[in-house]
Motif scaffolding. Structure first.
Motif, PDB file in Angstrom:
ATOM      1  N   ILE A 117       0.842  -1.193   0.000  1.00 50.09           N
ATOM      2  CA  ILE A 117       0.000   0.000   0.000  1.00 50.09           C
ATOM      3  C   ILE A 117       0.875   1.240   0.000  1.00 50.09           C
ATOM      4  CG2 ILE A 117      -1.876  -1.179   1.215  1.00 50.09           C
ATOM      5  CD1 ILE A 117      -1.022   0.395   3.718  1.00 50.09           C
ATOM      6  N   THR A 118       0.270   2.361  -0.332  1.00 51.90           N
ATOM      7  CA  THR A 118       0.950   3.651  -0.282  1.00 51.90           C
ATOM      8  C   THR A 118       0.330   4.448   0.856  1.00 51.90           C
ATOM      9  OG1 THR A 118       1.291   3.585  -2.658  1.00 51.90           O
ATOM     10  CG2 THR A 118       1.511   5.741  -1.577  1.00 51.90           C
ATOM     11  N   LEU A 119       1.176   4.958   1.745  1.00 55.08           N
ATOM     12  CA  LEU A 119       0.700   5.732   2.893  1.00 55.08           C
ATOM     13  C   LEU A 119       0.850   7.217   2.636  1.00 55.08           C
ATOM     14  CD1 LEU A 119       2.317   3.620   5.734  1.00 55.08           C
ATOM     15  CD2 LEU A 119      -0.079   3.673   5.089  1.00 55.08           C
ATOM     16  N   GLU A 120       0.023   7.990   3.319  1.00 57.61           N
ATOM     17  CA  GLU A 120       0.150   9.443   3.263  1.00 57.61           C
ATOM     18  C   GLU A 120       1.440   9.852   3.959  1.00 57.61           C
ATOM     19  OE1 GLU A 120      -3.200  11.444   4.987  1.00 57.61           O
ATOM     20  OE2 GLU A 120      -4.568   9.886   4.329  1.00 57.61           O
ATOM     21  N   PRO A 121       2.105  10.907   3.479  1.00 61.23           N
ATOM     22  CA  PRO A 121       3.323  11.364   4.155  1.00 61.23           C
ATOM     23  C   PRO A 121       3.089  11.740   5.615  1.00 61.23           C
ATOM     24  CG  PRO A 121       3.101  12.423   2.024  1.00 61.23           C
ATOM     25  CD  PRO A 121       1.818  11.666   2.273  1.00 61.23           C
ATOM     26  N   ALA A 122       1.867  12.114   5.976  1.00 60.09           N
ATOM     27  CA  ALA A 122       1.560  12.534   7.345  1.00 60.09           C
ATOM     28  C   ALA A 122       1.204  11.361   8.260  1.00 60.09           C
ATOM     29  CB  ALA A 122       0.407  13.535   7.325  1.00 60.09           C
ATOM     30  N   ALA A 123       1.265  10.125   7.760  1.00 61.33           N
ATOM     31  CA  ALA A 123       0.903   8.974   8.583  1.00 61.33           C
ATOM     32  C   ALA A 123       1.868   8.839   9.762  1.00 61.33           C
ATOM     33  CB  ALA A 123       0.921   7.696   7.740  1.00 61.33           C
ATOM     34  N   ALA A 124       1.318   8.497  10.911  1.00 60.59           N
ATOM     35  CA  ALA A 124       2.132   8.319  12.117  1.00 60.59           C
ATOM     36  C   ALA A 124       2.585   6.873  12.199  1.00 60.59           C
ATOM     37  CB  ALA A 124       1.318   8.671  13.357  1.00 60.59           C
ATOM     38  N   VAL A 125       3.870   6.672  12.395  1.00 62.90           N
ATOM     39  CA  VAL A 125       4.373   5.325  12.629  1.00 62.90           C
ATOM     40  C   VAL A 125       4.719   5.208  14.107  1.00 62.90           C
ATOM     41  CG1 VAL A 125       5.178   4.887  10.276  1.00 62.90           C
ATOM     42  CG2 VAL A 125       6.698   5.988  11.902  1.00 62.90           C
ATOM     43  N   THR A 126       4.477   4.035  14.647  1.00 63.68           N
ATOM     44  CA  THR A 126       4.637   3.821  16.079  1.00 63.68           C
ATOM     45  C   THR A 126       6.008   4.230  16.591  1.00 63.68           C
ATOM     46  OG1 THR A 126       3.100   1.994  15.897  1.00 63.68           O
ATOM     47  CG2 THR A 126       4.395   2.106  17.898  1.00 63.68           C
ATOM     48  N   SER A 127       7.048   3.902  15.847  1.00 65.09           N
ATOM     49  CA  SER A 127       8.401   4.204  16.319  1.00 65.09           C
ATOM     50  C   SER A 127       8.625   5.698  16.511  1.00 65.09           C
ATOM     51  CB  SER A 127       9.444   3.648  15.349  1.00 65.09           C
ATOM     52  OG  SER A 127       9.295   4.244  14.072  1.00 65.09           O
ATOM     53  N   ARG A 128       7.843   6.510  15.831  1.00 65.60           N
ATOM     54  CA  ARG A 128       8.022   7.960  15.968  1.00 65.60           C
ATOM     55  C   ARG A 128       7.102   8.595  17.000  1.00 65.60           C
ATOM     56  NH1 ARG A 128       9.400   9.010  10.015  1.00 65.60           N
ATOM     57  NH2 ARG A 128      11.524   8.219  10.018  1.00 65.60           N
ATOM     58  N   ILE A 129       6.042   7.887  17.411  1.00 59.12           N
ATOM     59  CA  ILE A 129       5.149   8.493  18.407  1.00 59.12           C
ATOM     60  C   ILE A 129       5.408   7.987  19.822  1.00 59.12           C
ATOM     61  CG2 ILE A 129       3.330   9.059  16.769  1.00 59.12           C
ATOM     62  CD1 ILE A 129       1.757   6.671  17.878  1.00 59.12           C
ATOM     63  N   LEU A 130       6.046   6.811  19.955  1.00 53.26           N
ATOM     64  CA  LEU A 130       6.386   6.346  21.302  1.00 53.26           C
ATOM     65  C   LEU A 130       7.377   7.317  21.925  1.00 53.26           C
ATOM     66  CD1 LEU A 130       6.729   2.487  20.853  1.00 53.26           C
ATOM     67  CD2 LEU A 130       4.777   3.793  21.691  1.00 53.26           C
ATOM     68  N   GLY A 131       7.116   7.709  23.151  1.00 53.99           N
ATOM     69  CA  GLY A 131       7.966   8.682  23.830  1.00 53.99           C
ATOM     70  C   GLY A 131       7.510  10.119  23.642  1.00 53.99           C
ATOM     71  N   THR A 132       6.508  10.340  22.783  1.00 52.11           N
ATOM     72  CA  THR A 132       6.006  11.692  22.555  1.00 52.11           C
ATOM     73  C   THR A 132       5.424  12.258  23.844  1.00 52.11           C
ATOM     74  OG1 THR A 132       5.508  11.237  20.241  1.00 52.11           O
ATOM     75  CG2 THR A 132       4.314  13.072  21.253  1.00 52.11           C
ATOM     76  N   LYS A 133       5.828  13.474  24.196  1.00 51.70           N
ATOM     77  CA  LYS A 133       5.298  14.137  25.380  1.00 51.70           C
ATOM     78  C   LYS A 133       3.825  14.463  25.166  1.00 51.70           C
ATOM     79  CE  LYS A 133       9.133  14.077  27.542  1.00 51.70           C
ATOM     80  NZ  LYS A 133       9.321  12.934  28.404  1.00 51.70           N
ATOM     81  N   VAL A 134       3.046  14.316  26.220  1.00 50.34           N
ATOM     82  CA  VAL A 134       1.612  14.577  26.173  1.00 50.34           C
ATOM     83  C   VAL A 134       1.323  15.791  27.045  1.00 50.34           C
ATOM     84  CG1 VAL A 134      -0.687  13.646  26.628  1.00 50.34           C
ATOM     85  CG2 VAL A 134       1.149  12.118  25.858  1.00 50.34           C
ATOM     86  N   THR A 135       0.576  16.733  26.501  1.00 48.66           N
ATOM     87  CA  THR A 135       0.180  17.927  27.251  1.00 48.66           C
ATOM     88  C   THR A 135      -1.339  17.934  27.421  1.00 48.66           C
ATOM     89  OG1 THR A 135       0.028  19.246  25.232  1.00 48.66           O
ATOM     90  CG2 THR A 135       2.136  19.286  26.394  1.00 48.66           C
ATOM     91  N   ASN A 136      -1.811  18.846  28.278  1.00 48.93           N
ATOM     92  CA  ASN A 136      -3.255  19.004  28.453  1.00 48.93           C
ATOM     93  C   ASN A 136      -3.693  20.357  27.902  1.00 48.93           C
ATOM     94  OD1 ASN A 136      -2.486  20.843  30.429  1.00 48.93           O
ATOM     95  ND2 ASN A 136      -3.095  19.543  32.139  1.00 48.93           N
ATOM     96  N   ALA A 137      -4.958  20.722  28.121  1.00 54.58           N
ATOM     97  CA  ALA A 137      -5.510  21.975  27.591  1.00 54.58           C
ATOM     98  C   ALA A 137      -4.796  23.206  28.153  1.00 54.58           C
ATOM     99  CB  ALA A 137      -7.004  22.059  27.892  1.00 54.58           C
TER     100      ALA A 137
END
Length: 142
Positions: free
Chosen positions: A46-66
């Motif tokens: 398949i062909t993915l969109e360039p903006a697709a999130a891959v797990t290896s890049r989102i693990l460790g991402t800091k999470v903020t609130n409102a």
């Protein structure tokens, strides 16, 4: 793109194609020959969109609130049935990894947006809300 959309795309990759059963013969620990079922899947590219999130890049991402407070980070994903993302595991509390605990939240609870070359994640919860949430207890592989 929300985290749910990105994760659903990734989950679909895991289930892309029918599973076929084959029989394989191998030797067990006693030297006897045994037969087992080996599952293989037809490969579909398949062909993915360039903006697709891959797990290896989102693990460790800091999470903020409102309030733009840092409330934790994305520690893991829970995938059921080999294809469905059931939960996002957030590491919350603690300082520099000491005293950190994990909570499981629905993928719908996390907003994930592109932030330059990386990702930005947010939840609509306070630090106190997350610290009071039931802990997700598991042994992570080192």
């Amino acid at each position: 793109m929300t985290l749910k959309t990105a994760l659903a795309t990734a989950a679909l990759l895991l289930a892309c194609g029918p599973v076929l059963a084959q029989t394989a013969t191998q030797q067990d620990a006693t030297g006897a020959m045994t037969t087992q079922q080996v599952k293989t899947a037809t490969v579909q590219f398949i062909t993915l969109e360039p903006a697709a999130a891959v797990t290896s890049r989102i693990l460790g991402t800091k999470v903020t609130n409102a309030q733009n407070e840092s409330v934790g980070d994305i520690a893991d994903l829970v995938i059921v049935d080999g294809k469905t993302v059931q939960a996002v595991i957030l590491g919350v509390g603690g300082f520099l990894g000491i005293g950190e605990r994990y909570v499981a939240v629905s993928p719908d609870s996390v907003t994930l947006v592109r932030d330059g070359d990386g990702w930005k994640a947010s939840v609509n919860a306070t630090k106190d809300d997350l610290n009071k949430a039931p802990a997700f207890d598991y042994k992570k592989k080192s």
